[in-house]
Design a protein around this motif. Structure first.
Motif, mmCIF file in Angstrom:
data_model
loop_
_atom_site.group_PDB
_atom_site.id
_atom_site.type_symbol
_atom_site.label_atom_id
_atom_site.label_comp_id
_atom_site.label_asym_id
_atom_site.label_seq_id
_atom_site.Cartn_x
_atom_site.Cartn_y
_atom_site.Cartn_z
ATOM 1 N N VAL A 115 0.701 -14.336 7.582
ATOM 2 C CA VAL A 115 1.131 -12.939 7.639
ATOM 3 C C VAL A 115 0.643 -12.325 8.945
ATOM 4 O O VAL A 115 -0.545 -12.307 9.240
ATOM 5 C CB VAL A 115 0.566 -12.128 6.453
ATOM 6 N N GLU A 116 1.573 -11.818 9.722
ATOM 7 C CA GLU A 116 1.239 -11.190 10.983
ATOM 8 C C GLU A 116 0.910 -9.714 10.815
ATOM 9 O O GLU A 116 0.096 -9.147 11.525
ATOM 10 C CB GLU A 116 2.423 -11.345 11.940
ATOM 11 N N CYS A 117 1.586 -9.084 9.830
ATOM 12 C CA CYS A 117 1.402 -7.648 9.627
ATOM 13 C C CYS A 117 1.727 -7.308 8.174
ATOM 14 O O CYS A 117 2.670 -7.852 7.609
ATOM 15 C CB CYS A 117 2.318 -6.865 10.571
ATOM 16 N N VAL A 118 0.908 -6.425 7.579
ATOM 17 C CA VAL A 118 1.175 -5.892 6.246
ATOM 18 C C VAL A 118 1.321 -4.382 6.384
ATOM 19 O O VAL A 118 0.448 -3.711 6.925
ATOM 20 C CB VAL A 118 0.045 -6.207 5.254
ATOM 21 N N HIS A 119 2.444 -3.864 5.904
ATOM 22 C CA HIS A 119 2.682 -2.414 5.968
ATOM 23 C C HIS A 119 2.875 -1.910 4.545
ATOM 24 O O HIS A 119 3.813 -2.318 3.857
ATOM 25 C CB HIS A 119 3.921 -2.108 6.811
ATOM 26 N N ARG A 120 1.968 -1.029 4.114
ATOM 27 C CA ARG A 120 2.056 -0.448 2.774
ATOM 28 C C ARG A 120 2.379 1.030 2.891
ATOM 29 O O ARG A 120 1.681 1.773 3.576
ATOM 30 C CB ARG A 120 0.750 -0.628 2.015
ATOM 31 N N GLY A 121 3.434 1.443 2.204
ATOM 32 C CA GLY A 121 3.810 2.849 2.199
ATOM 33 C C GLY A 121 3.227 3.543 0.981
ATOM 34 O O GLY A 121 3.595 3.197 -0.143
ATOM 35 N N PRO A 122 2.321 4.495 1.146
ATOM 36 C CA PRO A 122 1.700 5.152 -0.016
ATOM 37 C C PRO A 122 2.685 5.905 -0.888
ATOM 38 O O PRO A 122 2.420 6.112 -2.073
ATOM 39 C CB PRO A 122 0.670 6.094 0.617
ATOM 40 N N GLU A 123 3.823 6.327 -0.341
ATOM 41 C CA GLU A 123 4.818 7.068 -1.119
ATOM 42 C C GLU A 123 6.068 6.243 -1.403
ATOM 43 O O GLU A 123 7.053 6.775 -1.893
ATOM 44 C CB GLU A 123 5.210 8.356 -0.371
ATOM 45 N N ARG A 182 6.871 -16.465 11.530
ATOM 46 C CA ARG A 182 6.077 -15.241 11.598
ATOM 47 C C ARG A 182 6.525 -14.319 10.459
ATOM 48 O O ARG A 182 7.707 -14.264 10.128
ATOM 49 C CB ARG A 182 6.249 -14.598 12.968
ATOM 50 N N VAL A 183 5.571 -13.601 9.853
ATOM 51 C CA VAL A 183 5.864 -12.884 8.616
ATOM 52 C C VAL A 183 5.370 -11.434 8.675
ATOM 53 O O VAL A 183 4.223 -11.170 9.043
ATOM 54 C CB VAL A 183 5.220 -13.587 7.396
ATOM 55 N N LEU A 184 6.258 -10.528 8.292
ATOM 56 C CA LEU A 184 5.927 -9.124 8.059
ATOM 57 C C LEU A 184 6.091 -8.865 6.563
ATOM 58 O O LEU A 184 7.147 -9.141 5.992
ATOM 59 C CB LEU A 184 6.866 -8.205 8.850
ATOM 60 N N VAL A 185 5.049 -8.334 5.931
ATOM 61 C CA VAL A 185 5.098 -7.991 4.507
ATOM 62 C C VAL A 185 5.091 -6.475 4.367
ATOM 63 O O VAL A 185 4.238 -5.787 4.943
ATOM 64 C CB VAL A 185 3.901 -8.591 3.740
ATOM 65 N N ILE A 186 6.058 -5.951 3.620
ATOM 66 C CA ILE A 186 6.135 -4.512 3.364
ATOM 67 C C ILE A 186 6.095 -4.291 1.856
ATOM 68 O O ILE A 186 6.851 -4.907 1.104
ATOM 69 C CB ILE A 186 7.416 -3.900 3.972
ATOM 70 N N GLN A 187 5.183 -3.414 1.437
ATOM 71 C CA GLN A 187 5.004 -3.136 0.019
ATOM 72 C C GLN A 187 4.926 -1.631 -0.213
ATOM 73 O O GLN A 187 4.460 -0.888 0.659
ATOM 74 C CB GLN A 187 3.718 -3.800 -0.499
ATOM 75 N N GLY A 188 5.382 -1.191 -1.370
ATOM 76 C CA GLY A 188 5.278 0.207 -1.746
ATOM 77 C C GLY A 188 4.143 0.400 -2.734
ATOM 78 O O GLY A 188 4.082 -0.282 -3.757
ATOM 79 N N GLU A 189 3.242 1.308 -2.450
ATOM 80 C CA GLU A 189 2.113 1.532 -3.342
ATOM 81 C C GLU A 189 2.525 2.210 -4.645
ATOM 82 O O GLU A 189 1.750 2.219 -5.606
ATOM 83 C CB GLU A 189 1.030 2.339 -2.628
ATOM 84 N N GLN A 190 3.754 2.757 -4.685
ATOM 85 C CA GLN A 190 4.266 3.360 -5.918
ATOM 86 C C GLN A 190 5.266 2.441 -6.618
ATOM 87 O O GLN A 190 6.050 2.893 -7.450
ATOM 88 C CB GLN A 190 4.940 4.705 -5.593
#
Length: 237
Positions: free
Chosen positions: A200-208, A172-180
């Protein structure tokens, strides 16, 4: 028992995970950390224990590509922080990235070594300032072996193209990416998602958020996901 194995990225170090390890251990999730030994630290490669239970890899950036396949293939879940399949994108952006990596290799062992590392750390921590995190121990000097590892891993950055050997296709995979993110090109972020597909189970992108994703904010996201990981069924079950 939930086991955690964390691996830092290029020019990173094991101490980056100190606050993460503290919280994981409070939850009785033993957390081991890879140390590549870029500076003057001794390289350390942990291993999974024989106890039954979830085995979670948390990889930052290049860390995904330097974890030995036997360790990676035994993971039941993965948290990918600013990771990629191909670091060098296609086309014009790829040519610029390739030239940048070559310049970084040439700077190692020269008078330009420290300024190169400082520029890299500044790009990695954007949009924050360098004062937002402790100075890297690499700025105190590199051992000859550590410098060689930095060089060799720059070649890995240049040549990686797909998911690494030993990839656990049922994890199971969680992907976290920063938009900056000023280090990994957006097309490289997207290519990772394309390669992973429905895994990919969940993608979390942080705008900051930038590339330096080993932060308390990101830790909160990871903690929640790991807590839910084996108390709720996988979408594929």
């Amino acid at each position: 028992m939930t086991q955690i194995l964390a691996v830092h990225g290029w020019a990173g170090h094991a101490e980056q995970w100190t606050s993460w390890r503290r919280l994981m251990e409070q939850r009785q999730w033993p957390m081991q950390v890879v140390e590549r030994g870029y500076g003057n630290s001794t390289p350390t490669l942990p291993s999974w224990s024989d106890e039954a239970g979830p085995r979670v890899v948390i990889a930052h950036s290049l860390g995904l590509h330097v974890l030995p396949p036997p360790l990676l293939q035994e993971a039941t879940a993965l948290v990918l922080l600013g990771c990629f399949t191909a670091f060098v994108p296609e086309g014009r952006n790829g040519r610029a990235t390739q030239a940048g990596l070559m310049g970084m290799r040439e700077a190692l062992g020269s008078e330009g070594e420290r300024p190169m590392l400082e520029r890299f750390f500044q790009r990695a921590i954007q949009p924050l300032s360098l004062s937002a995190c402790p100075p890297s121990p690499l700025l105190k000097g590199l051992s000859s072996a550590g410098r060689q590892r930095l060089h060799d891993d720059l070649i890995v950055l240049e040549t990686c193209r797909t998911l690494p050997q030993g990839w656990p296709s049922q994890a199971r995979v969680l992907v976290i990416q920063g938009e900056q993110d000023a280090v990994v090109h957006p097309s490289s972020h997207q290519q990772l998602l394309d390669h992973l597909g429905s895994q990919v189970e969940c993608v979390h992108r942080g705008p900051e958020w930038g590339h330096a994703l080993i932060t308390t904010e990101v830790l909160a996201v990871v903690e929640r996901w790991v807590c839910l990981l084996y108390t709720s069924p996988s979408p594929r079950d």
